[in-house]
Design a protein around this motif. Sequence first.
Motif, PDB file in Angstrom:
ATOM      1  N   GLY A   2       0.811  -1.236   0.226  1.00  7.66           N
ATOM      2  CA  GLY A   2       0.039   0.034   0.002  1.00  7.66           C
ATOM      3  C   GLY A   2       0.729   1.252  -0.034  1.00  7.66           C
ATOM      4  N   LEU A   3       1.070   2.050  -1.242  1.00  2.27           N
ATOM      5  CA  LEU A   3       1.410   3.221  -1.299  1.00  2.27           C
ATOM      6  C   LEU A   3       0.036   4.013  -1.438  1.00  2.27           C
ATOM      7  CD1 LEU A   3       4.681   2.946  -3.362  1.00  2.27           C
ATOM      8  CD2 LEU A   3       4.539   3.739  -0.984  1.00  2.27           C
ATOM      9  N   PHE A   4      -0.365   4.242  -0.271  1.00  9.86           N
ATOM     10  CA  PHE A   4      -1.725   5.021  -0.431  1.00  9.86           C
ATOM     11  C   PHE A   4      -1.799   6.561  -0.870  1.00  9.86           C
ATOM     12  CE2 PHE A   4      -1.974   2.124   3.096  1.00  9.86           C
ATOM     13  CZ  PHE A   4      -2.784   1.076   2.813  1.00  9.86           C
ATOM     14  N   ILE A   5      -0.555   7.066  -0.597  1.00 10.30           N
ATOM     15  CA  ILE A   5      -0.343   8.431  -0.799  1.00 10.30           C
ATOM     16  C   ILE A   5      -0.360   8.670  -2.521  1.00 10.30           C
ATOM     17  CG2 ILE A   5       2.307   8.541  -0.804  1.00 10.30           C
ATOM     18  CD1 ILE A   5       0.082  11.113   0.961  1.00 10.30           C
ATOM     19  N   MET A   6      -0.071   7.556  -3.058  1.00  6.42           N
ATOM     20  CA  MET A   6      -0.110   7.456  -4.558  1.00  6.42           C
ATOM     21  C   MET A   6      -1.062   7.261  -5.223  1.00  6.42           C
ATOM     22  SD  MET A   6       3.923   6.133  -5.357  1.00  6.42           S
ATOM     23  CE  MET A   6       3.818   6.346  -6.811  1.00  6.42           C
ATOM     24  N   THR A   7      -1.817   6.070  -4.771  1.00  4.68           N
ATOM     25  CA  THR A   7      -3.095   5.461  -5.279  1.00  4.68           C
ATOM     26  C   THR A   7      -4.073   6.204  -4.899  1.00  4.68           C
ATOM     27  OG1 THR A   7      -2.952   3.814  -3.539  1.00  4.68           O
ATOM     28  CG2 THR A   7      -1.772   3.083  -5.444  1.00  4.68           C
ATOM     29  N   ASP A   8      -4.318   6.507  -3.716  1.00  2.00           N
ATOM     30  CA  ASP A   8      -5.708   7.407  -3.254  1.00  2.00           C
ATOM     31  C   ASP A   8      -5.250   8.703  -2.424  1.00  2.00           C
ATOM     32  OD1 ASP A   8      -8.058   7.948  -2.670  1.00  2.00           O
ATOM     33  OD2 ASP A   8      -8.326   6.198  -1.427  1.00  2.00           O
ATOM     34  N   PRO A   9      -4.585   9.601  -3.369  1.00  2.89           N
ATOM     35  CA  PRO A   9      -4.121  10.929  -2.560  1.00  2.89           C
ATOM     36  C   PRO A   9      -5.024  11.790  -1.681  1.00  2.89           C
ATOM     37  CG  PRO A   9      -3.868  11.068  -5.080  1.00  2.89           C
ATOM     38  CD  PRO A   9      -4.338   9.591  -4.433  1.00  2.89           C
ATOM     39  N   LYS A  10      -6.260  11.647  -2.188  1.00  2.00           N
ATOM     40  CA  LYS A  10      -7.355  12.470  -1.424  1.00  2.00           C
ATOM     41  C   LYS A  10      -8.008  11.530  -0.275  1.00  2.00           C
ATOM     42  CE  LYS A  10      -8.628  15.095  -5.516  1.00  2.00           C
ATOM     43  NZ  LYS A  10      -9.529  15.484  -6.447  1.00  2.00           N
ATOM     44  N   SER A  11      -7.488  10.278  -0.024  1.00  4.94           N
ATOM     45  CA  SER A  11      -8.086   9.487   1.212  1.00  4.94           C
ATOM     46  C   SER A  11      -7.761  10.200   2.443  1.00  4.94           C
ATOM     47  CB  SER A  11      -7.682   8.177   1.176  1.00  4.94           C
ATOM     48  OG  SER A  11      -6.211   8.186   1.323  1.00  4.94           O
ATOM     49  N   ILE A  12      -8.560   9.570   3.489  1.00  2.00           N
ATOM     50  CA  ILE A  12      -8.346  10.168   4.823  1.00  2.00           C
ATOM     51  C   ILE A  12      -6.674   9.542   5.518  1.00  2.00           C
ATOM     52  CG2 ILE A  12      -9.161   7.928   5.968  1.00  2.00           C
ATOM     53  CD1 ILE A  12     -10.742  10.020   7.674  1.00  2.00           C
ATOM     54  N   VAL A  13      -6.470   8.297   4.734  1.00  4.57           N
ATOM     55  CA  VAL A  13      -5.179   7.762   5.054  1.00  4.57           C
ATOM     56  C   VAL A  13      -4.024   9.006   4.636  1.00  4.57           C
ATOM     57  CG1 VAL A  13      -3.643   5.838   4.664  1.00  4.57           C
ATOM     58  CG2 VAL A  13      -6.046   5.557   4.882  1.00  4.57           C
ATOM     59  N   SER A  14      -4.176   9.003   3.260  1.00  2.00           N
ATOM     60  CA  SER A  14      -3.146  10.005   2.695  1.00  2.00           C
ATOM     61  C   SER A  14      -2.902  11.368   3.522  1.00  2.00           C
ATOM     62  CB  SER A  14      -3.367  10.356   1.356  1.00  2.00           C
ATOM     63  OG  SER A  14      -3.351   9.056   0.438  1.00  2.00           O
ATOM     64  N   GLU A  15      -3.901  11.912   3.928  1.00  2.00           N
ATOM     65  CA  GLU A  15      -4.137  13.100   4.514  1.00  2.00           C
ATOM     66  C   GLU A  15      -3.387  12.926   6.108  1.00  2.00           C
ATOM     67  OE1 GLU A  15      -4.501  17.247   5.682  1.00  2.00           O
ATOM     68  OE2 GLU A  15      -4.679  16.116   3.690  1.00  2.00           O
ATOM     69  N   ALA A  16      -3.548  11.747   6.796  1.00  2.00           N
ATOM     70  CA  ALA A  16      -2.764  11.483   7.862  1.00  2.00           C
ATOM     71  C   ALA A  16      -1.355  11.536   7.867  1.00  2.00           C
ATOM     72  CB  ALA A  16      -3.274   9.900   8.409  1.00  2.00           C
ATOM     73  N   PHE A  17      -0.969  11.027   6.575  1.00  2.00           N
ATOM     74  CA  PHE A  17       0.578  10.919   6.240  1.00  2.00           C
ATOM     75  C   PHE A  17       1.053  12.559   5.918  1.00  2.00           C
ATOM     76  CE2 PHE A  17      -0.006   6.521   5.104  1.00  2.00           C
ATOM     77  CZ  PHE A  17       1.022   5.983   5.995  1.00  2.00           C
ATOM     78  N   ARG A  18       0.223  13.351   5.360  1.00  2.00           N
ATOM     79  CA  ARG A  18       0.545  14.826   5.306  1.00  2.00           C
ATOM     80  C   ARG A  18       0.746  15.430   6.582  1.00  2.00           C
ATOM     81  NH1 ARG A  18      -3.443  14.143   1.244  1.00  2.00           N
ATOM     82  NH2 ARG A  18      -2.458  13.745  -0.779  1.00  2.00           N
ATOM     83  N   VAL A  19      -0.164  15.166   7.498  1.00  2.00           N
ATOM     84  CA  VAL A  19       0.061  15.669   8.757  1.00  2.00           C
ATOM     85  C   VAL A  19       1.266  15.190   9.601  1.00  2.00           C
ATOM     86  CG1 VAL A  19      -1.387  16.039  11.324  1.00  2.00           C
ATOM     87  CG2 VAL A  19      -2.603  16.004   8.964  1.00  2.00           C
ATOM     88  N   LEU A  20       1.247  13.811   9.390  1.00  2.00           N
ATOM     89  CA  LEU A  20       2.819  13.284  10.081  1.00  2.00           C
ATOM     90  C   LEU A  20       3.761  13.799   9.484  1.00  2.00           C
ATOM     91  CD1 LEU A  20       3.798  11.109  11.805  1.00  2.00           C
ATOM     92  CD2 LEU A  20       3.719   9.499  10.002  1.00  2.00           C
ATOM     93  N   ARG A  21       3.762  14.267   8.274  1.00  2.00           N
ATOM     94  CA  ARG A  21       4.977  14.970   7.643  1.00  2.00           C
ATOM     95  C   ARG A  21       5.071  16.367   8.135  1.00  2.00           C
ATOM     96  NH1 ARG A  21       3.498  16.357   1.519  1.00  2.00           N
ATOM     97  NH2 ARG A  21       2.320  17.932   2.817  1.00  2.00           N
ATOM     98  N   THR A  22       3.932  17.070   8.560  1.00  2.00           N
ATOM     99  CA  THR A  22       4.180  18.432   8.939  1.00  2.00           C
ATOM    100  C   THR A  22       4.584  18.478  10.249  1.00  2.00           C
ATOM    101  OG1 THR A  22       2.376  19.049   7.315  1.00  2.00           O
ATOM    102  CG2 THR A  22       2.708  20.419   9.349  1.00  2.00           C
ATOM    103  N   ASN A  23       4.435  17.487  11.195  1.00  2.00           N
ATOM    104  CA  ASN A  23       4.688  17.466  12.439  1.00  2.00           C
ATOM    105  C   ASN A  23       6.066  17.103  12.513  1.00  2.00           C
ATOM    106  OD1 ASN A  23       2.041  18.089  13.288  1.00  2.00           O
ATOM    107  ND2 ASN A  23       1.527  15.984  14.028  1.00  2.00           N
ATOM    108  N   LEU A  24       6.443  16.144  11.783  1.00  2.00           N
ATOM    109  CA  LEU A  24       7.947  15.973  11.596  1.00  2.00           C
ATOM    110  C   LEU A  24       8.939  17.181  11.272  1.00  2.00           C
ATOM    111  CD1 LEU A  24      10.122  13.604  11.777  1.00  2.00           C
ATOM    112  CD2 LEU A  24       9.654  13.289   9.423  1.00  2.00           C
ATOM    113  N   HIS A  25       8.185  17.832  10.322  1.00  2.00           N
ATOM    114  CA  HIS A  25       9.033  19.224  10.039  1.00  2.00           C
ATOM    115  C   HIS A  25       8.953  19.989  11.286  1.00  2.00           C
ATOM    116  CE1 HIS A  25      10.156  22.700   7.807  1.00  2.00           C
ATOM    117  NE2 HIS A  25       9.076  23.458   8.246  1.00  2.00           N
TER     118      HIS A  25
END
Length: 230
Positions: A2-25
Amino acid sequence: MGLFIMTDPKSIVSEAFRVLRTNLHFSGIDRPLRKVMITSSIPGEGKSTIVSNLAVCIANTGSKVLLVDADLRRPQIYKFFLLENYKGLSNLLAEDLPLDTVVNTTKVENLHVITSGPVPPNPAEVLGSAKMKKFLDEVASVYDMVLIDAPPVNSVADASILSALVDGVILVVEESSTEREAAIAAKQQLEKVNARILGVVLNKVKQKDGGYYYYYYYYGEDNKRVKKRK
């Protein structure tokens, strides 16, 4: 896989990864994060899925990212990106190969991958070697972010050894299968070796209203628990 960020970029899962990325930053504002290790307490908690999606997510911002599979016992990263695994990190360290001979390009702009390579007879010694430290220092000077997939903390010593070579650690825990004691033991082991624990990703939490599993995380500076629910 599952590369969700590529296959379903608008999903709730993908959004969670974006928030994780922001918090890491934001966790790296006072103390820069160039080398981040992702591990788990036990096998099968989804650490490789988390680190692969996070790598794509960060690369999508234009940052130059290197994803390294340092799980020399049960490598998974090559499967996500459909790569060969006959030559990788273990060859680089054992055979003194040039870096560019083991770096793989991917379909994702700005994202490169180094697979694990063949399983060596002594993974812990390989990962704790001076060559490994030199390698990580070298790639951290070339890439904006180096993400490292490490073996589970409670299974072998590899993750504890690697934690001394990185700027921070993210611990992945699966809600449905990980015993509380196992998660606590992993955290305590990392603290014993003075690892900088950036946060905990709680994986595969079931929503109340539909039975759909998605990624849900606890993440915070100084291990303060921060809850994000969609």
